[in-house]
Write an enzyme that holds these catalytic residues in place. Structure first.
Site, mmCIF file in Angstrom:
data_model
loop_
_atom_site.group_PDB
_atom_site.id
_atom_site.type_symbol
_atom_site.label_atom_id
_atom_site.label_comp_id
_atom_site.label_asym_id
_atom_site.label_seq_id
_atom_site.Cartn_x
_atom_site.Cartn_y
_atom_site.Cartn_z
ATOM 1 C CG HIS A 293 36.610 37.825 36.606
ATOM 2 N ND1 HIS A 293 37.900 38.232 36.866
ATOM 3 C CD2 HIS A 293 36.060 37.576 37.809
ATOM 4 C CE1 HIS A 293 38.117 38.234 38.165
ATOM 5 N NE2 HIS A 293 37.002 37.834 38.767
ATOM 6 N NE ARG B 17 41.594 38.107 41.587
ATOM 7 C CZ ARG B 17 40.274 37.974 41.711
ATOM 8 N NH1 ARG B 17 39.631 37.024 41.047
ATOM 9 N NH2 ARG B 17 39.584 38.794 42.490
ATOM 10 C CD GLU C 246 40.128 38.286 34.238
ATOM 11 O OE1 GLU C 246 40.811 37.414 34.803
ATOM 12 O OE2 GLU C 246 39.138 38.830 34.751
HETATM 13 N N1 NAI Z 1 36.239 34.200 39.424
HETATM 14 C C1 NAI Z 1 35.624 34.986 40.287
HETATM 15 O O1 NAI Z 1 34.687 35.693 39.941
HETATM 16 C C2 NAI Z 1 36.069 35.017 41.709
HETATM 17 C C3 NAI Z 1 37.323 34.606 42.047
HETATM 18 N N2 NAI Z 1 37.727 34.619 43.348
HETATM 19 C C4 NAI Z 1 39.066 34.113 43.616
HETATM 20 O O2 NAI Z 1 38.937 32.790 44.147
HETATM 21 C C5 NAI Z 1 40.059 32.499 44.984
HETATM 22 C C6 NAI Z 1 39.573 32.002 46.335
HETATM 23 O O3 NAI Z 1 38.875 33.048 46.995
HETATM 24 P P1 NAI Z 1 38.531 32.884 48.562
HETATM 25 O O4 NAI Z 1 37.973 31.534 48.765
HETATM 26 O O5 NAI Z 1 37.760 34.063 48.987
HETATM 27 O O6 NAI Z 1 40.012 32.924 49.151
HETATM 28 P P2 NAI Z 1 40.443 32.941 50.687
HETATM 29 O O7 NAI Z 1 40.758 34.350 51.089
HETATM 30 O O8 NAI Z 1 39.479 32.187 51.527
HETATM 31 O O9 NAI Z 1 41.812 32.144 50.561
HETATM 32 C C7 NAI Z 1 42.674 32.074 51.633
HETATM 33 C C8 NAI Z 1 43.123 30.655 51.818
HETATM 34 O O10 NAI Z 1 43.833 30.190 50.659
HETATM 35 C C9 NAI Z 1 44.762 29.200 51.062
HETATM 36 N N3 NAI Z 1 46.097 29.570 50.574
HETATM 37 C C10 NAI Z 1 46.788 30.708 50.813
HETATM 38 N N4 NAI Z 1 48.008 30.668 50.234
HETATM 39 C C11 NAI Z 1 48.089 29.472 49.607
HETATM 40 C C12 NAI Z 1 49.104 28.833 48.831
HETATM 41 N N5 NAI Z 1 50.292 29.411 48.629
HETATM 42 N N6 NAI Z 1 48.850 27.615 48.329
HETATM 43 C C13 NAI Z 1 47.665 27.008 48.551
HETATM 44 N N7 NAI Z 1 46.677 27.548 49.293
HETATM 45 C C14 NAI Z 1 46.883 28.766 49.814
HETATM 46 C C15 NAI Z 1 44.743 29.170 52.595
HETATM 47 O O11 NAI Z 1 43.894 28.120 53.007
HETATM 48 C C16 NAI Z 1 44.109 30.485 52.968
HETATM 49 O O12 NAI Z 1 43.432 30.449 54.206
HETATM 50 C C17 NAI Z 1 40.878 33.787 45.051
HETATM 51 O O13 NAI Z 1 41.910 33.749 44.099
HETATM 52 C C18 NAI Z 1 39.862 34.854 44.658
HETATM 53 O O14 NAI Z 1 40.487 36.000 44.139
HETATM 54 C C19 NAI Z 1 36.907 34.985 44.367
HETATM 55 C C20 NAI Z 1 35.642 35.423 44.089
HETATM 56 C C21 NAI Z 1 35.145 35.513 42.729
HETATM 57 O O1 HPV Z 2 36.766 39.835 41.115
HETATM 58 C C1 HPV Z 2 36.334 38.791 41.557
HETATM 59 O O2 HPV Z 2 36.882 37.711 41.366
HETATM 60 C C2 HPV Z 2 35.091 38.820 42.299
HETATM 61 O O3 HPV Z 2 34.037 38.580 41.809
HETATM 62 C C3 HPV Z 2 35.199 39.223 43.678
HETATM 63 O O4 HPV Z 2 35.815 40.441 43.697
HETATM 64 P P1 HPV Z 2 36.257 41.066 45.055
HETATM 65 O O5 HPV Z 2 37.027 40.019 45.782
HETATM 66 O O6 HPV Z 2 35.022 41.470 45.782
HETATM 67 O O7 HPV Z 2 37.088 42.241 44.640
#
Ligand code: NAI
Ligand code: HPV
Length: 347
Positions: free
Chosen positions: A305, A258, A286
């Site tokens: 994104h 993010r 963004e």
């Molecule tokens: N660019 C894109 O299209 C997408 C971006 N994302 C983003 O990717 C990132 C990861 O998504 P997920 O793997 O689903 O997240 P997640 O929900 O699995 O992340 C949770 C984990 O992050 C870690 N965490 C929490 N607070 C933290 C801190 N202060 N410092 C370091 N680690 C910490 C912990 O291990 C926690 O269990 C998020 O920011 C999400 O919004 C997710 C999907 C698509």
């Molecule tokens: O916005 C993003 O980073 C994704 O692609 C995933 O979106 P979501 O976590 O499903 O709202």
């Protein structure tokens, strides 16, 4: 990775539980393959408009009264206490995308409703994209491309920061779902992997084969800093001027998490100065303002994104959610259940 398929053959003697599908028309068409929808219909009885896009519609309200399962998706209208009051039978909300906190009131957990997310299925394309960004970034591909476009001459490595992945140190902020898939992918490189995550235990770090370090140490030692933590009050601008200054010259920053995790102004100063390279799939704001200098720098790649599921990757989300519904109806299992206490530190 091929998804495991568990098909519960529905016994026609047992009534299928009523289910509603709540998301935009566009999400509905994108997320479910014909096969996934057929399996869903075999497992639950879909009631009400398909999909429900607005809870004010009388047919939607009637459907809520009998629904035991709710499948949600991108663009779902807010599910607040009022909607939950209209849904007395609701047992499970199965989301066909990642984040639920943007539309589902935390009150659902208090009412004993179980919640599941397809975030793990969405993590796969993000991790693949991140791996590609790390390899391209360290090959300095955008710098070489810019060199070629401007000179139309054969390459020169003059002025290019250290090139390649051999023996580098990769710092990962967040052993999240995406973070863990990135760890698995970069483990194939000849690289040392550092992780900064306050929720990661020493035992788990050892199991993942990574070195758990503080943020400062990670910044000091990394050739690549890749961000995979969720956006929370704790992670807002966690990478600021101080952390950027700790990175050595030529370090690469990859952000597919993010934009809010980075102080954009501090990052812009470093990137305009050419000291660091960046691959940014997310930014804050963004998109960036139209006149941002970052759009035209040779050391920066910005994508709009696109790391999460797009195109043929989207069916993975529907497949995952349908598999979840099948397991829930057949055996009461939610493999990707989200607990109320996890909301504060997950995406
Ligand atoms: N660019 C894109 O299209 C997408 C971006 N994302 C983003 O990717 C990132 C990861 O998504 P997920 O793997 O689903 O997240 P997640 O929900 O699995 O992340 C949770 C984990 O992050 C870690 N965490 C929490 N607070 C933290 C801190 N202060 N410092 C370091 N680690 C910490 C912990 O291990 C926690 O269990 C998020 O920011 C999400 O919004 C997710 C999907 C698509
Ligand atoms: O916005 C993003 O980073 C994704 O692609 C995933 O979106 P979501 O976590 O499903 O709202």
């Amino acid at each position: 990775m091929q998804n495991e398929r568990i098909v519960v053959d529905h016994n026609p003697q047992t009534p299928r539980p009523a289910a509603v599908v709540v998301m935009t028309e566009g999400s509905f068409l994108e997320v479910f393959s014909e096969d996934a929808l057929a399996r869903l219909r075999n497992t639950v009885e879909i009631v009400g408009p398909l999909p429900i896009t607005d809870f004010a519609v009388p047919e939607a309200r009637a459907a809520l009264r009998e629904a035991r399962v709710m499948l949600t998706g991108w663009g779902a209208p807010r599910i607040d206490a009022r909607v939950l009051d209209l849904s007395p039978q609701l047992e499970a909300v199965v989301h066909t995308a990642g984040t639920v906190k943007t539309f589902l009131d935390a009150e659902a957990f208090g009412r004993g409703i179980r919640v599941s997310t397809a975030a793990a299925a969405n993590a796969t394309p993000v991790a693949e994209f991140t791996f590609a960004a790390i390899v391209f970034g360290l090959k300095r591909a955008s710098r070489f491309a810019h060199q070629l476009h401007t000179t139309r001459r054969h390459r020169t490595v003059d002025g290019i920061p250290p090139i390649g992945t051999n023996g580098v140190t990769i710092g990962i902020l967040g052993a999240s779902r995406v973070g863990r898939e990135v760890i698995a992918l970069v483990s194939r490189l000849d690289a040392r992997i550092l992780v900064c995550d306050p929720y990661l235990t020493a035992a788990e770090a050892a199991r993942l084969g990574v070195e758990a370090v503080s943020l400062s140490e990670m910044c000091r030692r990394s050739d690549v800093l890749t961000l995979h933590a969720p956006s929370t009050p704790d992670t807002r601008r966690i990478i600021g001027a101080r952390e950027l200054a700790l990175l050595h010259d030529g370090a690469l920053i990859v952000n597919t998490a993010r934009g809010a995790l980075i102080d954009t102004e501090a990052l812009s100063a470093e990137l305009v100065g050419g000291r660091l390279d960046a691959y940014l799939d997310v930014t804050d704001p963004e998109p960036l303002p139209a006149d941002s200098p970052l759009y035209s720098l040779p050391n920066v790649v910005i994508t709009p994104h696109i790391a999460g599921a797009l195109g043929n990757e989207i069916h993975r989300l529907g497949d995952s959610a349908v598999r979840e519904v099948e397991q829930y109806v057949g055996r009461g299992i939610l493999a990707h259940e989200l607990r109320a206490d996890e909301l504060a530190y997950t995406a």
